[in-house]
Design a protein around this motif. Structure first.
Motif, PDB file in Angstrom:
ATOM      1  N   SER A 160       0.835  -1.215   0.000  1.00  0.00           N
ATOM      2  CA  SER A 160       0.000   0.000   0.000  1.00  0.00           C
ATOM      3  C   SER A 160       0.860   1.251   0.000  1.00  0.00           C
ATOM      4  O   SER A 160       0.573   2.218  -0.717  1.00  0.00           O
ATOM      5  N   ARG A 161       1.914   1.230   0.819  1.00  0.00           N
ATOM      6  CA  ARG A 161       2.827   2.369   0.903  1.00  0.00           C
ATOM      7  C   ARG A 161       3.478   2.640  -0.452  1.00  0.00           C
ATOM      8  O   ARG A 161       3.545   3.776  -0.922  1.00  0.00           O
ATOM      9  N   LYS A 162       3.914   1.583  -1.105  1.00  0.00           N
ATOM     10  CA  LYS A 162       4.584   1.722  -2.405  1.00  0.00           C
ATOM     11  C   LYS A 162       3.614   2.242  -3.473  1.00  0.00           C
ATOM     12  O   LYS A 162       3.948   3.151  -4.234  1.00  0.00           O
ATOM     13  N   LEU A 163       2.412   1.674  -3.535  1.00  0.00           N
ATOM     14  CA  LEU A 163       1.417   2.110  -4.517  1.00  0.00           C
ATOM     15  C   LEU A 163       1.046   3.577  -4.314  1.00  0.00           C
ATOM     16  O   LEU A 163       1.062   4.365  -5.261  1.00  0.00           O
ATOM     17  N   THR A 164       0.736   3.932  -3.079  1.00  0.00           N
ATOM     18  CA  THR A 164       0.362   5.311  -2.774  1.00  0.00           C
ATOM     19  C   THR A 164       1.496   6.262  -3.130  1.00  0.00           C
ATOM     20  O   THR A 164       1.277   7.320  -3.732  1.00  0.00           O
ATOM     21  N   SER A 165       2.708   5.875  -2.784  1.00  0.00           N
ATOM     22  CA  SER A 165       3.876   6.718  -3.060  1.00  0.00           C
ATOM     23  C   SER A 165       4.102   6.884  -4.556  1.00  0.00           C
ATOM     24  O   SER A 165       4.447   7.977  -5.021  1.00  0.00           O
TER      25      SER A 165
END
Length: 124
Positions: A13-18
């Protein structure tokens, strides 16, 4: 370039959002927990914080309370992001001081528009 802090214990989730934010022109900083996020905010305050509500060590609601209680960070908009939205979750987030609320999965078509709305200058 506007800095956004993404606080989420889920690496995907962190990677996608970033990535979405990066493509939209934001500088993104990441944190996997609330305690680390508080340290990052005190070192280099972001323009906006996206916080997952389910975090280890300090959940997103407690993190938001800390941000809003500190005179040096209370001006930073905090937007809650959660996959576990049940009845009352949004109200709890807003009561803790969140400025906005979004559910996962994120609507990638609207996401950057919503973020931009929190960063737009507001009439006083």
């Amino acid at each position: 370039m506007k800095r956004v802090l993404v606080v989420d214990d889920d690496a995907i989730s962190r990677k996608l959002t970033s990535k979405i934010l990066g493509y939209a022109g934001y500088q993104v900083e990441q944190s996997s927990n609330g305690l680390e996020a508080l340290q990052l905010m005190r070192t280099a305050p972001p323009c906006l914080v996206l916080v997952d509500l389910q975090l280890p060590a300090m959940d997103g609601l407690e993190l938001t309370r800390c941000v809003k209680a500190d005179p040096s960070t209370r001006h930073i908009p905090v937007v809650a992001v959660t996959a576990h939205a049940m009845k009352g979750t949004e109200q709890s987030a807003m009561a803790a001081g969140c400025d906005g609320f979004m559910t996962k999965p994120l609507d990638t078509r609207r996401f950057t528009q919503v973020i931009a709305s929190f960063l737009a200058p507001r009439a006083k």
